[in-house]
Design a protein around this motif. Structure first.
Motif, PDB file in Angstrom:
ATOM      1  N   PHE A  37      13.048 -18.256  18.739  1.00 30.94           N
ATOM      2  CA  PHE A  37      12.511 -18.837  17.505  1.00 30.94           C
ATOM      3  C   PHE A  37      11.061 -19.275  17.670  1.00 30.94           C
ATOM      4  CE2 PHE A  37      17.088 -19.483  17.658  1.00 30.94           C
ATOM      5  CZ  PHE A  37      17.492 -18.940  16.446  1.00 30.94           C
ATOM      6  N   SER A  38      10.391 -18.748  18.688  1.00 28.66           N
ATOM      7  CA  SER A  38       9.026 -19.206  18.968  1.00 28.66           C
ATOM      8  C   SER A  38       8.053 -18.856  17.847  1.00 28.66           C
ATOM      9  CB  SER A  38       8.531 -18.622  20.294  1.00 28.66           C
ATOM     10  OG  SER A  38       8.541 -17.202  20.254  1.00 28.66           O
ATOM     11  N   ALA A  39       8.349 -17.803  17.085  1.00 28.16           N
ATOM     12  CA  ALA A  39       7.472 -17.425  15.971  1.00 28.16           C
ATOM     13  C   ALA A  39       7.743 -18.239  14.715  1.00 28.16           C
ATOM     14  CB  ALA A  39       7.615 -15.932  15.664  1.00 28.16           C
ATOM     15  N   TRP A  40       8.809 -19.020  14.734  1.00 27.62           N
ATOM     16  CA  TRP A  40       9.135 -19.830  13.562  1.00 27.62           C
ATOM     17  C   TRP A  40       8.240 -21.060  13.526  1.00 27.62           C
ATOM     18  CZ3 TRP A  40      14.710 -20.029  11.443  1.00 27.62           C
ATOM     19  CH2 TRP A  40      15.300 -18.752  11.507  1.00 27.62           C
ATOM     20  N   PRO A  41       7.805 -21.461  12.349  1.00 23.68           N
ATOM     21  CA  PRO A  41       6.937 -22.644  12.261  1.00 23.68           C
ATOM     22  C   PRO A  41       7.685 -23.912  12.647  1.00 23.68           C
ATOM     23  CG  PRO A  41       7.607 -21.911  10.077  1.00 23.68           C
ATOM     24  CD  PRO A  41       8.073 -20.859  11.028  1.00 23.68           C
ATOM     25  N   LEU A  42       6.914 -24.948  12.939  1.00 26.02           N
ATOM     26  CA  LEU A  42       7.504 -26.239  13.297  1.00 26.02           C
ATOM     27  C   LEU A  42       8.310 -26.824  12.143  1.00 26.02           C
ATOM     28  CD1 LEU A  42       4.488 -27.861  15.183  1.00 26.02           C
ATOM     29  CD2 LEU A  42       6.529 -26.859  16.191  1.00 26.02           C
ATOM     30  N   ALA A  43       7.891 -26.517  10.929  1.00 25.20           N
ATOM     31  CA  ALA A  43       8.596 -27.012   9.749  1.00 25.20           C
ATOM     32  C   ALA A  43       8.394 -26.022   8.605  1.00 25.20           C
ATOM     33  CB  ALA A  43       8.093 -28.386   9.337  1.00 25.20           C
TER      34      ALA A  43
END
Length: 244
Positions: A37-43
């Motif tokens: 999930f590293s490409a997913w934004p923090l929020a």
């Protein structure tokens, strides 16, 4: 339950908690870790994205492997408890959907809050989990599968990389092979089942077994292939926050 959870740290979560209005806990697939999930934004739209880091991989490589999905769910419940102080959802992709489901059951058994939604992506229902084609693969076939996956992500696999990946994958594979739930056990939250339109491994028909696992089960078809969730497509992220 404690407030001010932004001060809480745990090896189970690679990102520190924030003060967003809601949380989404993300469960990775077999052989992978929170970096899926590293490409997913923090929020996303004030929903904190919190990937779960299973023991026995990445920064937890030295931690004992969880052994079974039931053990994993039981071990995760305690670290989760102080973070359930606001609305939250679970997202599990492929085999990661199974410990996500088992964790919901453990939370309910302990009288703790359960997710507002359980999102399961590209994974047949628990009583159909033994149909996974990878469970019939030999070790050389799994190695070839891992190499193909890495090349599909634009990574040229080195032998040491494959050896490390196989160390994780074989243990996760054993856990997947040992998982058996012959009868559905319903969870006390709505389930949203995601089918990837170009997924060659899991058809929409093979996901229908989830209908027995909650009073409310919704099916959504999203564009892309089996691993395209890793790229955080807008269609998926918008869907994952639509429950708020």
């Amino acid at each position: 339950m404690t407030s001010g959870s932004a001060t809480i740290t745990s090896p189970w979560f690679v990102r520190p908690p924030t003060e967003n209005a809601a949380r989404m806990f993300c469960f990775p697939f077999s052989g992978s870790g929170a970096s899926a999930f590293s490409a997913w934004p923090l929020a996303i739209d004030d929903v904190e994205v919190s990937p779960v880091q299973f023991p026995g991989r990445e920064n937890r490589l030295g931690h004992p492997h969880y052994g079974t999905y039931e053990n994993l769910a039981a071990e995760l419940t305690g670290p989760l408890e102080p973070l359930l102080d606001r609305p939250f959802s679970f997202f599990g992709h492929c085999a990661g959907a199974l410990p996500a489901y088992e964790t919901v059951l453990r939370l309910a058994e302990r009288g703790l809050p359960t997710p507002d939604r359980l999102f399961v992506s590209g994974q047949p229902a628990p009583h159909d989990a033994s149909r996974d084609r990878m469970l019939t693969m030999s070790e050389p076939e799994l190695r070839a599968e891992l190499e193909t996956f890495l090349r599909g992500r634009g990574i040229e696999p080195r032998p040491d990389m494959i050896d490390m990946g196989m160390l994780v994958l074989l243990r996760d594979h054993a856990a997947a092979g040992a998982y058996r739930r012959t009868e559905p056990a319903a969870v006390p939250c709505p389930i949203v089942v995601l089918h990837w339109r170009d997924d060659p491994d899991v058809s929409l028909d093979e996901l229908q077994g989830w209908r027995a696992y909650a009073d409310s089960v919704e099916f959504r078809v999203v564009d892309g292939g089996h691993y395209d969730f890793m790229d955080a497509p807008d269609e998926l992220l918008n869907l994952l926050t639509s429950w708020r």
